[in-house]
Write a protein that holds these residues in place. Structure first.
Motif, PDB file in Angstrom:
ATOM      1  N   VAL A 189      13.373   4.132   3.088  1.00  0.00           N
ATOM      2  CA  VAL A 189      14.535   3.522   3.735  1.00  0.00           C
ATOM      3  C   VAL A 189      15.800   4.229   3.276  1.00  0.00           C
ATOM      4  CG1 VAL A 189      13.537   1.238   4.141  1.00  0.00           C
ATOM      5  CG2 VAL A 189      14.519   1.775   1.908  1.00  0.00           C
ATOM      6  N   PHE A 190      16.827   4.183   4.139  1.00  0.00           N
ATOM      7  CA  PHE A 190      18.066   4.907   3.864  1.00  0.00           C
ATOM      8  C   PHE A 190      19.254   4.083   4.338  1.00  0.00           C
ATOM      9  CE2 PHE A 190      14.526   7.720   4.487  1.00  0.00           C
ATOM     10  CZ  PHE A 190      14.592   8.543   3.370  1.00  0.00           C
ATOM     11  N   ALA A 191      20.429   4.441   3.848  1.00  0.00           N
ATOM     12  CA  ALA A 191      21.629   3.657   4.127  1.00  0.00           C
ATOM     13  C   ALA A 191      22.054   3.739   5.584  1.00  0.00           C
ATOM     14  CB  ALA A 191      22.770   4.113   3.217  1.00  0.00           C
ATOM     15  N   ASP A 192      21.855   4.899   6.218  1.00  0.00           N
ATOM     16  CA  ASP A 192      22.309   5.103   7.597  1.00  0.00           C
ATOM     17  C   ASP A 192      21.186   5.750   8.404  1.00  0.00           C
ATOM     18  OD1 ASP A 192      23.894   5.318   9.861  1.00  0.00           O
ATOM     19  OD2 ASP A 192      24.826   7.196   9.239  1.00  0.00           O
ATOM     20  N   ASP A 205       0.836  -1.205   0.000  1.00  0.00           N
ATOM     21  CA  ASP A 205       0.000   0.000   0.000  1.00  0.00           C
ATOM     22  C   ASP A 205       0.870   1.254   0.000  1.00  0.00           C
ATOM     23  OD1 ASP A 205      -2.224  -1.625   0.151  1.00  0.00           O
ATOM     24  OD2 ASP A 205      -2.665  -1.180   2.256  1.00  0.00           O
ATOM     25  N   LEU A 206       1.871   1.256   0.874  1.00  0.00           N
ATOM     26  CA  LEU A 206       2.721   2.435   0.966  1.00  0.00           C
ATOM     27  C   LEU A 206       3.546   2.629  -0.292  1.00  0.00           C
ATOM     28  CD1 LEU A 206       4.373   4.129   3.797  1.00  0.00           C
ATOM     29  CD2 LEU A 206       5.947   3.344   2.037  1.00  0.00           C
ATOM     30  N   ALA A 207       4.019   1.551  -0.894  1.00  0.00           N
ATOM     31  CA  ALA A 207       4.804   1.673  -2.122  1.00  0.00           C
ATOM     32  C   ALA A 207       3.996   2.351  -3.222  1.00  0.00           C
ATOM     33  CB  ALA A 207       5.282   0.299  -2.583  1.00  0.00           C
ATOM     34  N   VAL A 208       2.746   1.925  -3.370  1.00  0.00           N
ATOM     35  CA  VAL A 208       1.893   2.531  -4.396  1.00  0.00           C
ATOM     36  C   VAL A 208       1.566   3.976  -4.023  1.00  0.00           C
ATOM     37  CG1 VAL A 208      -0.356   2.404  -5.538  1.00  0.00           C
ATOM     38  CG2 VAL A 208       0.956   0.319  -5.114  1.00  0.00           C
ATOM     39  N   GLY A 209       1.297   4.227  -2.743  1.00  0.00           N
ATOM     40  CA  GLY A 209       1.047   5.595  -2.303  1.00  0.00           C
ATOM     41  C   GLY A 209       2.237   6.498  -2.549  1.00  0.00           C
ATOM     42  N   ALA A 210       3.433   5.994  -2.278  1.00  0.00           N
ATOM     43  CA  ALA A 210       4.646   6.778  -2.498  1.00  0.00           C
ATOM     44  C   ALA A 210       4.863   7.057  -3.983  1.00  0.00           C
ATOM     45  CB  ALA A 210       5.847   6.040  -1.916  1.00  0.00           C
ATOM     46  N   LEU A 211       4.547   6.075  -4.820  1.00  0.00           N
ATOM     47  CA  LEU A 211       4.671   6.277  -6.263  1.00  0.00           C
ATOM     48  C   LEU A 211       3.727   7.377  -6.742  1.00  0.00           C
ATOM     49  CD1 LEU A 211       5.780   5.391  -9.032  1.00  0.00           C
ATOM     50  CD2 LEU A 211       3.925   3.706  -9.122  1.00  0.00           C
ATOM     51  N   GLU A 237      17.061  18.522   0.785  1.00  0.00           N
ATOM     52  CA  GLU A 237      16.854  19.831   0.178  1.00  0.00           C
ATOM     53  C   GLU A 237      16.102  19.776  -1.146  1.00  0.00           C
ATOM     54  OE1 GLU A 237      20.771  21.459  -0.126  1.00  0.00           O
ATOM     55  OE2 GLU A 237      20.897  21.943   2.022  1.00  0.00           O
ATOM     56  N   SER A 238      15.867  18.595  -1.665  1.00  0.00           N
ATOM     57  CA  SER A 238      15.209  18.481  -2.969  1.00  0.00           C
ATOM     58  C   SER A 238      13.693  18.413  -2.820  1.00  0.00           C
ATOM     59  CB  SER A 238      15.691  17.235  -3.713  1.00  0.00           C
ATOM     60  OG  SER A 238      14.966  17.067  -4.924  1.00  0.00           O
ATOM     61  N   ASP A 239      12.980  19.224  -3.567  1.00  0.00           N
ATOM     62  CA  ASP A 239      11.520  19.218  -3.546  1.00  0.00           C
ATOM     63  C   ASP A 239      10.955  18.111  -4.428  1.00  0.00           C
ATOM     64  OD1 ASP A 239       9.320  20.512  -2.307  1.00  0.00           O
ATOM     65  OD2 ASP A 239       8.756  21.376  -4.251  1.00  0.00           O
ATOM     66  N   ARG A 240      11.825  17.376  -5.100  1.00  0.00           N
ATOM     67  CA  ARG A 240      11.385  16.287  -5.976  1.00  0.00           C
ATOM     68  C   ARG A 240      11.555  14.915  -5.321  1.00  0.00           C
ATOM     69  NH1 ARG A 240      14.402  15.577  -9.977  1.00  0.00           N
ATOM     70  NH2 ARG A 240      16.128  16.948  -9.454  1.00  0.00           N
ATOM     71  N   VAL A 241      11.850  14.933  -4.018  1.00  0.00           N
ATOM     72  CA  VAL A 241      12.038  13.681  -3.290  1.00  0.00           C
ATOM     73  C   VAL A 241      11.035  13.609  -2.142  1.00  0.00           C
ATOM     74  CG1 VAL A 241      13.644  12.269  -1.977  1.00  0.00           C
ATOM     75  CG2 VAL A 241      14.495  13.657  -3.866  1.00  0.00           C
ATOM     76  N   VAL A 242      10.327  12.501  -2.051  1.00  0.00           N
ATOM     77  CA  VAL A 242       9.424  12.221  -0.926  1.00  0.00           C
ATOM     78  C   VAL A 242      10.205  11.391   0.082  1.00  0.00           C
ATOM     79  CG1 VAL A 242       7.295  11.076  -0.201  1.00  0.00           C
ATOM     80  CG2 VAL A 242       7.385  12.286  -2.404  1.00  0.00           C
ATOM     81  N   LEU A 243      10.299  11.872   1.304  1.00  0.00           N
ATOM     82  CA  LEU A 243      11.091  11.226   2.348  1.00  0.00           C
ATOM     83  C   LEU A 243      10.180  10.709   3.463  1.00  0.00           C
ATOM     84  CD1 LEU A 243      13.872  13.956   2.569  1.00  0.00           C
ATOM     85  CD2 LEU A 243      14.024  11.759   1.376  1.00  0.00           C
ATOM     86  N   LEU A 244      10.274   9.431   3.755  1.00  0.00           N
ATOM     87  CA  LEU A 244       9.441   8.800   4.777  1.00  0.00           C
ATOM     88  C   LEU A 244      10.341   8.111   5.808  1.00  0.00           C
ATOM     89  CD1 LEU A 244       6.832   7.170   2.362  1.00  0.00           C
ATOM     90  CD2 LEU A 244       6.615   9.348   3.582  1.00  0.00           C
ATOM     91  N   PRO A 245       9.953   8.114   7.084  1.00  0.00           N
ATOM     92  CA  PRO A 245      10.815   7.593   8.146  1.00  0.00           C
ATOM     93  C   PRO A 245      10.663   6.090   8.396  1.00  0.00           C
ATOM     94  CG  PRO A 245       8.920   8.647   9.126  1.00  0.00           C
ATOM     95  CD  PRO A 245       8.774   8.838   7.638  1.00  0.00           C
ATOM     96  N   HIS A 246      10.846   5.290   7.351  1.00  0.00           N
ATOM     97  CA  HIS A 246      10.786   3.826   7.444  1.00  0.00           C
ATOM     98  C   HIS A 246       9.475   3.373   8.093  1.00  0.00           C
ATOM     99  CE1 HIS A 246      13.530   0.037   7.653  1.00  0.00           C
ATOM    100  NE2 HIS A 246      12.287  -0.295   7.342  1.00  0.00           N
ATOM    101  N   ILE A 247       8.372   3.695   7.432  1.00  0.00           N
ATOM    102  CA  ILE A 247       7.049   3.442   8.018  1.00  0.00           C
ATOM    103  C   ILE A 247       6.195   2.487   7.185  1.00  0.00           C
ATOM    104  CG2 ILE A 247       6.938   5.633   9.258  1.00  0.00           C
ATOM    105  CD1 ILE A 247       5.189   6.700   6.923  1.00  0.00           C
ATOM    106  N   ALA A 248       6.810   1.741   6.263  1.00  0.00           N
ATOM    107  CA  ALA A 248       6.006   0.896   5.371  1.00  0.00           C
ATOM    108  C   ALA A 248       5.120  -0.081   6.125  1.00  0.00           C
ATOM    109  CB  ALA A 248       6.914   0.152   4.396  1.00  0.00           C
TER     110      ALA A 248
END
Length: 333
Positions: free
Chosen positions: A272-275, A121-127, A285-296
């Motif tokens: 998800v992120f590397a660190d 669900d979250l993957a499709v929502g993020a897309l 700083e990019s407005d073209r990136v959606v950032l989520l705190p590992h909440i899938a």
């Protein structure tokens, strides 16, 4: 129906003997409570001197319950000579050396299936979010931009070509949801998956070349580290979007930051992120990136189901000597 986390049990040790359960990391509060009520449990992360405790009592531990994020380190494994089961709260287990555990006669489990729907669900929502720029539009309204000019046009989702990197349980669930958008779906995996009609593409680079959006659902670990490389991002191109709900290690994060900054991809949605919880400045700083705190998987329903399955794995091991959902490559019930 699964047994509630608050259910009681008389099991306090492995078949033929008693033993301690070691909680290696913070867990869902209801799961922590159930562990304390039902087993002789030690919370390693709360001890003042965990090393001293392991030296004095490590030989009492027969099972470890941990999260997918923390796993069980080689050092911790070596400090527990009677350890026979590692129970992960989460679908991931790359933070534990499963091959090493197996060589020691230790079974390893995770919590598959119960989080598939929420992650998909979250993957499709993020897309949808990154392509239609929903989060960016929300910020635009809140910041007063709408009063000065219309919001810029975004990209349509329906009818697009979507590539899924890793067609396991979650990948298939993502694909099933995207069928409703009339998308053309292709996927990349080591071998073609039987029973699906989606087009198989042999490499991640070729898949990226053939799609408008790449959704990453492959398992983490050494085999997939950096799989989404600079080459793959360049193949995705300046009109392409990346969605990652797998593991941060799968994507070459510095390469992604450069690709976003230089406009070599259209955008990214990342859970998800590397660190974790640290996020590269360029992405922040990019407005073209959606950032989520590992909440899938972070819904009340799914986390409760994960805790229930982790507890049932432990209970089955403590009473029967085997785990209910062993990870691939570990002994099955």
């Amino acid at each position: 129906m699964s047994t509630p986390l608050t259910a009681t049990t008389s099991a306090t040790g492995t078949p033929g003997g008693r033993g301690t359960v070691l909680q290696a990391s913070p867990l869902l509060p209801a799961l922590e409570e159930a562990l304390s009520e039902q087993y002789r449990t030690v919370r390693l992360h709360e001890l003042t001197d965990p090393d001293a405790h392991l030296r004095d009592h490590g030989d009492e531990v027969v099972a470890v319950v941990t999260s997918a994020r923390f796993g069980v380190s080689d050092a911790l494994m070596d400090a527990l000579p009677r350890l026979r089961a590692i129970v992960h709260f989460g679908v991931g287990y790359e933070t534990t050396d499963v091959v090493r555990a197996r060589a020691r006669g230790i079974d390893v489990s995770n919590t598959p299936d119960v989080l598939t729907d929420c992650v998909a669900d979250l993957a499709v929502g993020a897309l949808i979010d990154v392509m239609r720029r929903l989060s960016a539009a929300d910020r635009y309204v809140r910041g007063g931009g709408w009063a000065g000019a219309p919001f810029p046009l975004a990209s349509r989702v329906s009818g697009k070509r979507v590539g899924i990197l890793g067609l396991g349980r979650i990948g298939r669930a993502v694909a099933a949801r995207l069928e409703g958008f009339g998308t053309d779906i292709a996927y990349c995996s080591r071998v073609p998956v039987t029973g699906v009609t989606y087009r198989h593409v042999p490499t991640a680079r070729e898949l990226a070349e053939q799609c408008d959006a790449l959704v990453v659902t492959v398992a983490g670990g050494a085999d997939t580290r950096g799989l989404v490389s600079a080459e793959v991002l360049d193949a995705l191109g300046p009109q392409g979007y990346l969605v990652n709900v797998a593991r941060g290690s799968v994507v070459d994060e510095p390469a992604l930051a450069r690709a976003v900054t230089e406009g070599r991809i259209a955008g990214a949605a990342l859970d998800v992120f590397a660190d974790e919880p640290h996020v590269p400045r360029e992405l922040l700083e990019s407005d073209r990136v959606v950032l989520l705190p590992h909440i899938a998987s972070a819904t009340r329903e799914t986390r409760a189901a994960m805790g229930d399955l982790a507890l049932r794995n432990l209970r089955h091991f403590m009473t029967e000597g085997v785990l209910l959902t062993p990870v691939p490559g570990t002994p099955a019930p």
